[in-house]
Design a protein around this motif. Sequence first.
Motif, short mmCIF file in Angstrom:
data_model
loop_
_atom_site.label_atom_id
_atom_site.label_comp_id
_atom_site.label_asym_id
_atom_site.label_seq_id
_atom_site.Cartn_x
_atom_site.Cartn_y
_atom_site.Cartn_z
N HIS A 12 16.96 -64.33 1.66
CA HIS A 12 17.89 -64.31 0.45
C HIS A 12 16.73 -64.68 -0.15
CE1 HIS A 12 21.26 -62.76 -1.53
NE2 HIS A 12 21.35 -63.69 -2.24
N ALA A 13 16.52 -63.96 -1.52
CA ALA A 13 14.98 -64.67 -2.06
C ALA A 13 16.04 -65.19 -3.12
CB ALA A 13 14.63 -63.93 -3.11
N THR A 14 16.09 -66.94 -2.56
CA THR A 14 17.28 -68.03 -3.17
C THR A 14 15.66 -69.34 -3.39
OG1 THR A 14 17.68 -68.64 -0.81
CG2 THR A 14 19.47 -67.58 -2.66
N GLY A 15 14.14 -69.21 -3.35
CA GLY A 15 13.86 -69.73 -3.13
C GLY A 15 13.34 -70.30 -1.99
N VAL A 16 14.37 -70.63 -1.33
CA VAL A 16 14.07 -71.60 0.27
C VAL A 16 14.04 -70.31 1.17
CG1 VAL A 16 16.51 -71.33 1.31
CG2 VAL A 16 15.30 -73.23 1.97
N GLY A 17 14.14 -68.93 0.84
CA GLY A 17 14.16 -68.00 1.33
C GLY A 17 12.95 -67.13 1.80
N GLY A 18 12.11 -67.10 0.59
CA GLY A 18 10.63 -66.88 0.26
C GLY A 18 9.89 -67.58 1.38
N GLN A 19 10.25 -69.03 1.29
CA GLN A 19 9.59 -70.28 2.37
C GLN A 19 9.89 -69.80 3.71
OE1 GLN A 19 10.60 -73.87 0.88
NE2 GLN A 19 9.20 -75.07 2.30
N ALA A 20 10.86 -69.87 3.83
CA ALA A 20 11.17 -69.13 5.48
C ALA A 20 10.89 -68.09 5.80
CB ALA A 20 13.01 -69.38 5.68
N MET A 21 10.64 -67.39 5.11
CA MET A 21 10.13 -66.05 5.43
C MET A 21 8.10 -66.10 5.31
SD MET A 21 9.35 -62.32 3.36
CE MET A 21 8.67 -62.93 2.12
N LEU A 44 10.70 -69.86 -11.01
CA LEU A 44 9.32 -70.85 -10.40
C LEU A 44 8.26 -70.63 -11.86
CD1 LEU A 44 7.16 -72.75 -9.42
CD2 LEU A 44 5.57 -70.76 -8.99
N VAL A 45 8.58 -69.33 -12.86
CA VAL A 45 7.59 -69.82 -14.18
C VAL A 45 8.54 -70.07 -15.23
CG1 VAL A 45 6.43 -68.37 -16.19
CG2 VAL A 45 6.09 -67.86 -13.32
N VAL A 46 10.30 -69.66 -15.44
CA VAL A 46 10.43 -70.14 -16.63
C VAL A 46 11.66 -71.47 -16.56
CG1 VAL A 46 12.64 -69.92 -17.58
CG2 VAL A 46 10.92 -67.63 -17.35
N GLY A 47 11.71 -71.87 -14.81
CA GLY A 47 12.86 -72.86 -14.53
C GLY A 47 13.98 -72.67 -13.56
N GLY A 48 13.93 -71.63 -12.96
CA GLY A 48 15.29 -71.28 -12.88
C GLY A 48 14.92 -72.28 -11.57
N VAL A 49 16.82 -72.39 -10.90
CA VAL A 49 17.61 -72.82 -9.55
C VAL A 49 17.00 -71.94 -8.09
CG1 VAL A 49 19.15 -73.69 -11.00
CG2 VAL A 49 19.71 -71.99 -9.47
N ASN A 63 18.00 -67.43 -12.32
CA ASN A 63 18.94 -67.96 -12.05
C ASN A 63 18.98 -69.52 -12.50
OD1 ASN A 63 19.80 -65.90 -9.30
ND2 ASN A 63 17.47 -65.76 -9.66
N PHE A 64 20.20 -69.50 -12.97
CA PHE A 64 20.56 -70.74 -13.25
C PHE A 64 22.02 -70.62 -12.40
CE2 PHE A 64 17.84 -69.72 -16.64
CZ PHE A 64 17.43 -71.02 -16.85
N GLY A 65 22.76 -72.17 -12.69
CA GLY A 65 24.24 -72.34 -12.11
C GLY A 65 24.46 -71.96 -13.15
N SER A 66 26.34 -72.15 -13.16
CA SER A 66 27.54 -71.70 -13.71
C SER A 66 26.49 -72.09 -15.09
CB SER A 66 28.42 -73.20 -14.17
OG SER A 66 28.30 -74.50 -13.96
N LEU A 78 23.01 -65.15 -14.32
CA LEU A 78 21.49 -64.99 -15.14
C LEU A 78 20.51 -65.05 -16.30
CD1 LEU A 78 22.37 -62.09 -12.28
CD2 LEU A 78 21.22 -64.15 -11.36
N MET A 79 19.63 -64.58 -16.54
CA MET A 79 19.51 -64.68 -17.71
C MET A 79 18.47 -63.78 -17.53
SD MET A 79 17.39 -67.57 -19.97
CE MET A 79 15.90 -67.15 -19.18
N ARG A 80 18.47 -62.51 -18.23
CA ARG A 80 17.35 -61.67 -19.36
C ARG A 80 16.43 -62.30 -18.91
NH1 ARG A 80 13.62 -57.61 -17.89
NH2 ARG A 80 14.38 -55.81 -18.05
N THR A 81 14.79 -61.77 -18.78
CA THR A 81 13.53 -62.08 -19.22
C THR A 81 13.01 -61.33 -19.67
OG1 THR A 81 12.55 -60.36 -17.04
CG2 THR A 81 12.90 -62.83 -16.21
N THR A 82 11.85 -61.92 -20.02
CA THR A 82 11.82 -60.97 -21.81
C THR A 82 10.12 -60.79 -21.40
OG1 THR A 82 9.96 -63.48 -22.54
CG2 THR A 82 12.30 -62.61 -23.49
#
Length: 776
Positions: free
Chosen positions: A270-279, A302-307, A336-339, A361-365
């Motif tokens: 699951h691509a949640t930050g730790v998912g890619g690292q685990a892979m 990473l680039v925009v500052g999500g969680v 991705n952000f929290g609440s 979720l926030m749409r990227t530009t």
Amino acid sequence: GVVYIEGFILFPSLYCPNLSSPAETIYSSMAPCHFTVYCIGTLDTKGVEIEYVTDVIRSVLPRFVPSNLRVQVKMVDVSTSLHRPATLQTPDIRLEEVLSCHPNPCNRLLSALPNDRGTAISIVSLALKHFLQQSYSSGQLAGAIGVGGSGGTALLAPALRALPIGVPKLIVCTVASGNTASYLESSDLLLFPSVVDVAGLNSVSKAILSNAAAAVAGMIACNTIGSTVASKREAGRPGVGITMFGVTTPCVNEVRQKLEAKGFEPFIFHATGVGGQAMENLVSQGFIQGVLDITTTEVADLVVGGVMACSGKRFEAIIERKIPLVLSVGALDMVNFGSKGSVPPQFSHRKLFVHNDQVTLMRTTVDENKLFARFIAGKLNSSSGQIRVILPANGISALDATGKPFFDPEATGALLDELEKEIDQNFDRQVKRLPYHINDLEFADALVDSFLEIMPVHITCLDDTQLGQELPKPPVQNTTGGHKILRTPAEFPNAKRETLNMRETVLQRLKQEIANGIPVIGAGAGTGISAKFEEAGGADLIVIYNSGYFRMAGRGSLAGLMPFRDANEMTVQLGKEILPMVKKVPVLAGICGTDPFRSMDRFLCEIEGIGFAGIQNFPTVGLIDGNFRQCLEETGMGYGLEVDMICKAHEMGLLTTPYVFNEAESRVMAEVGADVIVAHMGLTTSGSIGAKTALSLEDVVCLVQSIADAARKVNPDIIVLCHGGPIASPKEAEFVLHRTTGVHGFYGASSLERLPVEEAVSNMMRQFKSISLQPT
């Protein structure tokens, strides 16, 4: 089954649920196994808790483990304070023993431990990591449990999480209910909440510690001793890492099913930050042989500052290991952000989508997407491995589709345009934009097809001792020891067992020759007597094809490419004459793969039935160039048919030794499973009917090396031989072999059959003619 190793016995399992007294009876007559469970903590502050956990495990394990399987439970002290209370329990492993494993000799003495607690924790943690790894490498480590507060967990976690996946490891701690990412990273370390502080024993703490100890005992009892995921992986099934998000699930599920049907073992992350690292950690440890990085959304965070951000080292493990990578841009339309209330104020005006109460979720530009593309391209451009970037033009997530909240063709198009612009494309690194949505079935098919295109047909199967440990980068030079060649997928569904066994036996023998510094020599034969004495002289392989007949009939070898006779029928007839003359050396058939009047599947079965051990592509269009060659390719009679033939023969389990004439042909033959690449330098010179036009030996060295490098890039274990052109005698063969790397021998036809006959017959005739009729 039981394996004796230096007085020890390795059993398939500690706990046999289907065996009761018979198991005990079997074990009682055998020498004991010795394994160790480590209970670790700072005994100066957590002594009573560690002692309690140790006692519980010692009392619980015998209920599950046969008495002759000796599992020792040892307390390990990692106290960083030099001022210890007199009441401190006596540990089984003192801090001095742990420090002795520190990689820096300056930190191996207790007296050198600094007063600064933070620095001391770092030193002891690293020493503990190496202590546990040494125990694991020696086969003694059964599992580990630690107890600690925040400082103790900071000390214990790096050491325990470094153990391979599958090794039981647990920490009872006060920080288990908070943000644990920094403690766990991508490991399978289990943090067990202490509920109350770790500060003495009471009814609550005893219940918690007892459950934790019982959990570790259960894991150890039910696990194979010393086993990890490395040894439990289904034999021969290559692991494939795949990244997924909820908005790319239909694509990933389809890809997963297709790969499973092909014989691969998919691992979904699951691509949640730790998912890619685990892979990527599993890539580094050797569990994963290929990656479909479908969902690269972590780059956006990473680039925009999500969680759910990856680290700046994303993709680097895959690139370093040079494993096949198919990459797409799944969910790069979102950050991705929290609440909703947690979204930073600077993004309050942006397009937001509340996925649930905890995820916004926030749409990227357009501009952000260009930054994502540059980050990805910067990583991929440093790779020398096989990469395919597959881009879905009609949307990159379930939310990026017509009528959906993140549908924005301009932003998505900017991402795709920038990737095509920034990625340096070449033969190994290609970008394809397809007219599909990422969740279309056609796109999943394209991903799988691209992966199979670049996934080597042969892979190296690592020893269990290598899996689960950080592996070195792929070797530059070919390796010959300790590796077994496997087809990918591992099964040969169309192969007869005896054929496959013969192939494996031949390859093992050839690799042993190479390991011993002896060149592999293949020989062409057009007559029974040639084959008989090539075998007597030590040939490793013998190949029969139509040019052998023409050669020994006094014609040039190129007669085999002319329409004089049926080339494949000639090979069949020559085989019936020559095969009975060869007793041990494998004999291969030279097959014309472009023959339009034969079903190649049926003909290969006929060749196998006659008794040939493998095939070679001859006659070959590789010897033809210019307009004639171009027309052959354009009209469906080109080299690709020879590649298809080698692929089919490989699937049947036959040994394959194709002729190749350049880097591209070498690479593609290696990809479809060639066992031996023969770098063909053109018609052999020398002798009465040899060619007069040929490359220089210096040019041959360069071309042979480039062909070898291309093949070994696909399969580092492939065998490469040189052949033809000016390489007409042992002297020239030695010249080439001494100036190349990863070239293992020579294949001779005219040089091992025609030239020796020409010289021997003419010399013998001269000697007879020199006889005088009258005594002198």
